[in-house]
Design a protein around this motif. Structure first.
Motif, PDB file in Angstrom:
ATOM      1  N   VAL A 173       0.796  -1.224   0.000  1.00  0.00           N
ATOM      2  CA  VAL A 173       0.000   0.000   0.000  1.00  0.00           C
ATOM      3  C   VAL A 173       0.827   1.272   0.000  1.00  0.00           C
ATOM      4  N   VAL A 232      -4.660   1.738  -2.424  1.00  0.00           N
ATOM      5  CA  VAL A 232      -5.343   0.497  -2.060  1.00  0.00           C
ATOM      6  C   VAL A 232      -6.190   0.043  -3.239  1.00  0.00           C
ATOM      7  N   GLU A 262      -6.104  -4.547   2.402  1.00  0.00           N
ATOM      8  CA  GLU A 262      -5.262  -3.372   2.161  1.00  0.00           C
ATOM      9  C   GLU A 262      -5.822  -2.134   2.840  1.00  0.00           C
TER      10      GLU A 262
END
Length: 372
Positions: free
Chosen positions: A333, A343, A357
């Motif tokens: 990320v 993300v 994420e």
């Protein structure tokens, strides 16, 4: 409408699955929507890319929709359109956690401004933030590959994003291009009302077993490896393949899910095929019957189901591209700019990956802000 305020701590761009998972985790970690964090979404209503899916894609036919963190999707009617089910779920989620999503607002550019991030929107408002989380997905960036003669074709061209109803194809000869799940599903949807021809660059990637958890983990590993190397993530089907569902195997038997191979060039009223060798080693060898080289087929509509690219052009001023063409990433990320997280990119493009994420990004935001 959002108005400029003193710098936000973080702005989340996008309110699909990844954006909502991030926003909820930020709230759980103590950030306050509307004063410290802001969520912007380009769509007029909740639902992310799901709200644009065609009505014939029922929830029962959708290949998995993971629960968002903290609130399960319960008692969903498998016979309802997935667009309706998921949009309602996302709406309830936003309300339940008071995320205060502001829409419709499209972010045009993000750039550096003396250490802060300058966020320019399509309505003329300029915002500043210490951090951003880009969760813009792919739906806004449909991809159509260039093919010789494409500009001379006089018929209609459309992409997956344009599909609404099979009735739009009634009575036409339709060339469906693409080897992914959308192409497979839409071929079966429109075949009752139109003459279909299927074109794929490579043999259709049918698998011998259904999707399962181990398969999903293997796919995420492959995608993550490319992403961390700074390479553009590949298409989903190149990693997952096509599951051997009964309706798909029946489509092969009926001659619907049978690819004629790659396109060599377009003409004004049709397409010329390039030719390719057959491959009896395939899981479903009857799905690959390439036309002979220079075979011409007249078509009225070219229906591109050729996927998407990641909608990250708004990040261009920050020069985050790696030499391999993807974003320069530190982990799943975090980009090389610690203020900028993404993300739903790479391994996070799946519904399960997006939620994971989101949690990772929120943790990274809190850690970064605590160190400033």
């Amino acid at each position: 409408m959002v108005t400029p305020v003193a710098p936000w701590e973080v702005i989340v761009i996008g309110a699909g699955q990844a954006g909502l998972a991030t926003a909820r985790e930020l709230v759980r970690r103590g950030l306050t929507p509307g004063s410290e964090m802001l969520v912007l979404d380009a769509d007029e209503e909740p639902g992310g890319a799901w709200r644009h899916r065609w009505d014939s894609l029922t929830f029962g036919r959708a290949h998995g929709v993971a629960n968002l963190p903290g609130m399960k999707l319960e008692d969903a009617d498998n016979d309802l359109p997935a667009s309706q089910v998921v949009s309602d779920y996302f709406r309830q989620y936003e309300e339940n956690f008071s995320l205060g999503v502001v829409r419709p607002v499209r972010v045009k550019h993000v750039s550096d401004d003396n250490g802060l991030l300058r966020v320019e929107t399509d309505n003329g408002v300029v915002l500043h933030s210490r951090m951003i989380v880009s969760a813009t997905g792919t739906w806004q960036a449909p991809f159509i590959p260039w093919t010789p003669g494409i500009d001379t074709f006089q018929g209609r061209q459309m992409h997956t994003v344009d599909f609404r109803s099979a009735s739009d194809f009634e009575g036409a000869r339709t060339l469906v291009v693409g080897g992914g799940l959308s192409a497979v599903q839409l071929l079966l949807d429109i075949a009752p009302v139109t003459k279909t021809i299927w074109s794929t660059r490579r043999p259709p990637q049918f698998r011998t077993r259904p999707f399962d958890d181990n398969w999903g983990r293997d796919v995420e590993f492959k995608v993550r490896e490319r992403t961390l190397a700074g390479l553009p993530p590949r298409s989903v089907v190149s990693n997952t393949g096509i599951p051997p569902l009964p309706e798909y195997l029946n489509g092969i038997e009926k001659g619907i899910l049978v690819s004629r191979g790659p396109i060599a060039r377009f003409r004004e009223n049709g397409v010329v095929f390039a030719g390719a060798p057959e491959d009896p080693s395939l899981a479903q060898p009857r799905s690959w019957k390439p036309a002979a080289p220079q075979t011409f087929e007249q078509v009225d509509i070219v229906f591109w189901n050729t996927g998407f690219r990641y909608a990250i052009s708004h990040l261009a001023p920050l020069r985050l591209r790696a030499s391999g063409g993807g974003l320069a990433m530190v982990d799943e990320v975090r980009t090389v700019d610690p203020r900028v997280l993404v993300v739903g990119y790479g391994a996070g493009a799946s519904t399960t990956g997006a939620s994971r994420e989101g949690r990772m990004a929120a943790r990274a935001v809190v850690e970064y802000l605590a160190g400033k």
